[in-house]
Design a protein around this motif. Sequence first.
Motif, short mmCIF file in Angstrom:
data_model
loop_
_atom_site.label_atom_id
_atom_site.label_comp_id
_atom_site.label_asym_id
_atom_site.label_seq_id
_atom_site.Cartn_x
_atom_site.Cartn_y
_atom_site.Cartn_z
N ARG A 54 -10.01 47.50 19.18
CA ARG A 54 -11.18 47.48 20.04
C ARG A 54 -11.64 48.86 20.49
O ARG A 54 -12.82 49.18 20.45
CB ARG A 54 -10.91 46.66 21.32
CG ARG A 54 -11.27 45.23 21.21
CD ARG A 54 -10.31 44.43 22.03
NE ARG A 54 -8.99 44.61 21.48
CZ ARG A 54 -8.49 43.84 20.51
NH1 ARG A 54 -9.17 42.84 20.04
NH2 ARG A 54 -7.28 44.07 20.02
N THR A 55 -10.72 49.66 20.93
CA THR A 55 -11.15 50.92 21.54
C THR A 55 -11.83 51.81 20.50
O THR A 55 -12.92 52.32 20.72
CB THR A 55 -9.96 51.63 22.21
OG1 THR A 55 -9.36 50.71 23.12
CG2 THR A 55 -10.40 52.86 22.96
N ARG A 104 -6.81 59.10 21.57
CA ARG A 104 -5.71 58.21 21.99
C ARG A 104 -4.42 58.83 21.50
O ARG A 104 -4.34 59.28 20.35
CB ARG A 104 -5.89 56.82 21.40
CG ARG A 104 -4.65 55.97 21.55
CD ARG A 104 -4.87 54.53 21.19
NE ARG A 104 -5.66 53.85 22.19
CZ ARG A 104 -5.81 52.53 22.26
NH1 ARG A 104 -5.23 51.76 21.35
NH2 ARG A 104 -6.54 51.98 23.19
N HIS A 132 -5.85 54.33 30.89
CA HIS A 132 -6.80 53.94 29.85
C HIS A 132 -8.18 53.79 30.51
O HIS A 132 -8.68 52.69 30.71
CB HIS A 132 -6.34 52.62 29.23
CG HIS A 132 -7.02 52.23 27.97
ND1 HIS A 132 -8.19 52.81 27.52
CD2 HIS A 132 -6.71 51.28 27.05
CE1 HIS A 132 -8.55 52.23 26.38
NE2 HIS A 132 -7.66 51.31 26.07
N GLN A 135 -11.07 51.51 29.22
CA GLN A 135 -10.81 50.07 29.39
C GLN A 135 -11.14 49.69 30.84
O GLN A 135 -11.70 48.63 31.10
CB GLN A 135 -9.35 49.75 29.06
CG GLN A 135 -9.01 48.26 29.19
CD GLN A 135 -9.76 47.39 28.20
OE1 GLN A 135 -9.81 47.70 27.03
NE2 GLN A 135 -10.37 46.30 28.66
N ARG A 165 -0.81 50.41 30.39
CA ARG A 165 -1.67 51.47 30.94
C ARG A 165 -2.99 50.92 31.47
O ARG A 165 -3.59 51.48 32.39
CB ARG A 165 -1.93 52.53 29.89
CG ARG A 165 -2.56 51.99 28.60
CD ARG A 165 -2.48 53.01 27.49
NE ARG A 165 -2.90 52.47 26.21
CZ ARG A 165 -2.64 53.06 25.05
NH1 ARG A 165 -1.99 54.21 25.02
NH2 ARG A 165 -3.06 52.53 23.94
N THR A 166 -3.45 49.79 30.90
CA THR A 166 -4.73 49.24 31.39
C THR A 166 -4.58 48.78 32.84
O THR A 166 -5.51 48.90 33.63
CB THR A 166 -5.19 48.06 30.52
OG1 THR A 166 -4.21 47.03 30.55
CG2 THR A 166 -5.44 48.49 29.09
N ARG A 227 -0.32 41.92 27.54
CA ARG A 227 0.78 41.64 26.61
C ARG A 227 1.98 42.52 26.96
O ARG A 227 1.82 43.60 27.56
CB ARG A 227 0.30 41.89 25.17
CG ARG A 227 0.57 43.25 24.63
CD ARG A 227 -0.05 43.52 23.28
NE ARG A 227 -0.38 44.94 23.23
CZ ARG A 227 0.45 45.89 22.80
NH1 ARG A 227 1.61 45.57 22.31
NH2 ARG A 227 0.10 47.15 22.85
N GLN A 229 4.37 45.26 26.07
CA GLN A 229 4.07 46.40 25.20
C GLN A 229 5.27 46.75 24.32
O GLN A 229 6.03 47.68 24.61
CB GLN A 229 3.69 47.61 26.07
CG GLN A 229 2.55 47.33 27.04
CD GLN A 229 1.19 47.51 26.41
OE1 GLN A 229 0.88 48.58 25.89
NE2 GLN A 229 0.36 46.47 26.42
N PRO A 265 -7.19 42.86 28.22
CA PRO A 265 -7.74 43.99 27.45
C PRO A 265 -7.68 43.72 25.95
O PRO A 265 -8.39 44.38 25.18
CB PRO A 265 -6.84 45.17 27.83
CG PRO A 265 -5.55 44.55 28.29
CD PRO A 265 -5.93 43.22 28.90
N LEU A 266 -6.82 42.76 25.55
CA LEU A 266 -6.57 42.44 24.14
C LEU A 266 -5.91 43.66 23.46
O LEU A 266 -6.15 44.78 23.88
CB LEU A 266 -7.85 42.02 23.42
CG LEU A 266 -8.58 40.81 24.03
CD1 LEU A 266 -9.89 40.56 23.27
CD2 LEU A 266 -7.68 39.56 23.99
N PRO A 267 -5.11 43.51 22.46
CA PRO A 267 -4.80 42.26 21.77
C PRO A 267 -3.84 41.37 22.56
O PRO A 267 -3.00 41.87 23.29
CB PRO A 267 -4.11 42.76 20.50
CG PRO A 267 -3.43 44.04 20.91
CD PRO A 267 -4.38 44.67 21.89
C1 NCD Z 1 -4.87 48.05 25.34
C2 NCD Z 1 -4.21 49.39 25.12
O1 NCD Z 1 -4.31 49.96 24.04
O2 NCD Z 1 -3.61 49.85 26.08
N1 NCD Z 1 -5.72 47.69 24.29
C3 NCD Z 1 -7.02 48.07 24.38
O3 NCD Z 1 -7.33 49.23 24.35
N2 NCD Z 1 -7.94 47.11 24.57
C4 NCD Z 1 -3.94 46.98 25.70
C5 NCD Z 1 -2.78 46.72 24.81
O4 NCD Z 1 -2.61 47.33 23.76
O5 NCD Z 1 -2.01 45.82 25.18
#
Ligand code: NCD
Length: 306
Positions: A54-55, A104, A132, A135, A165-166, A227, A229, A265-267
């Motif tokens: 996504r990002t 990133r 993040h 996000q 981090r989100t 999720r 991590q 934030p997905l995934p």
């Molecule tokens: C998040 C991340 O990368 O921190 N994903 C994202 O950017 N939407 C969340 C995650 O990976 O669990």
Amino acid sequence: MLKGRHLLDPTDFSPGELEEIFDFADQIIQSPAQFNHLCDSNLLATLFYEPSTRTRFSFEAAMLRLGGNVVGFSEPGSSSVAKGESIADTIRTVACYADIIVMRHPKEGAPRIASQYSLVPIINAGDGGHLHPTQTLTDLLTIRSVRKTLSGLTIGCCGDLKFGRTVHSLIKAASRYAGNRFVLVSPKELRVPDYVTADLTARGVVYQEVERLDEVIGGLDILYMTRVQKERFFNEDDYVRLKDVYILDAAKMRLAREDMIVMHPLPRVGEIAYEVDDDPRAYYFKQAKIGMYVRMALIAKLLGVS
Ligand code: NCD
């Protein structure tokens, strides 16, 4: 004035500056075609030292939809990083070519180091288990769109609050708005780092830490699922033991208020059952879409073209 600024931490911008970005994102959402050529002559570089869907895609889509172009890598092994080049040298070089850089990195603080060597704006697209900020812009604009306010909300964060981090970013930013309180739901092993709670305490922000979601879900305005991590765990056994502690399903959703919204934030990797996707309170895919628009607004503001 946002032109030329870096975004490394979600509190780098004042609430007023965030509002400026959100208002512009709303304008873009209303009539995206109007902004098709805003960044015609600009180039965005995406330096992704860690996986992303996504990002990275949303940044690339955002720049392309503004008429700009994109260069970058999603696999550091294919760049001079594999030859041992330092962040400083990579950035000094990329900043010669691009007008704005999105980075990133698995190491906390890497984008800040990058910003010290860059003459063009650096956007932190996630640094290790730290922050993040884009996000968070996505999350705040999603909340603002649904609740019409960013204040006075009870925000539940559930899952891996240690490495997520989100969550750290969202708590840091959302706790600046008056009257927000936080319900932090996690197993003991995955509680938010002490520096996060110490900061809330120091600023008098109300929060509670609990282990059971079903006991608190009924009092939430927002439920922010995350999720576990996997990539930040030191051993596989701990991951396997903790990964399915929370699964949001239809039965748990029945305990929640009609106007609560579920964000992620997905995934996702199992912490929200697919049956929840059809619930009108499930906002995670709408949230992902908002992420592209808010990044369009952010890029345009940092480039000073709007
Ligand atoms: C998040 C991340 O990368 O921190 N994903 C994202 O950017 N939407 C969340 C995650 O990976 O669990």
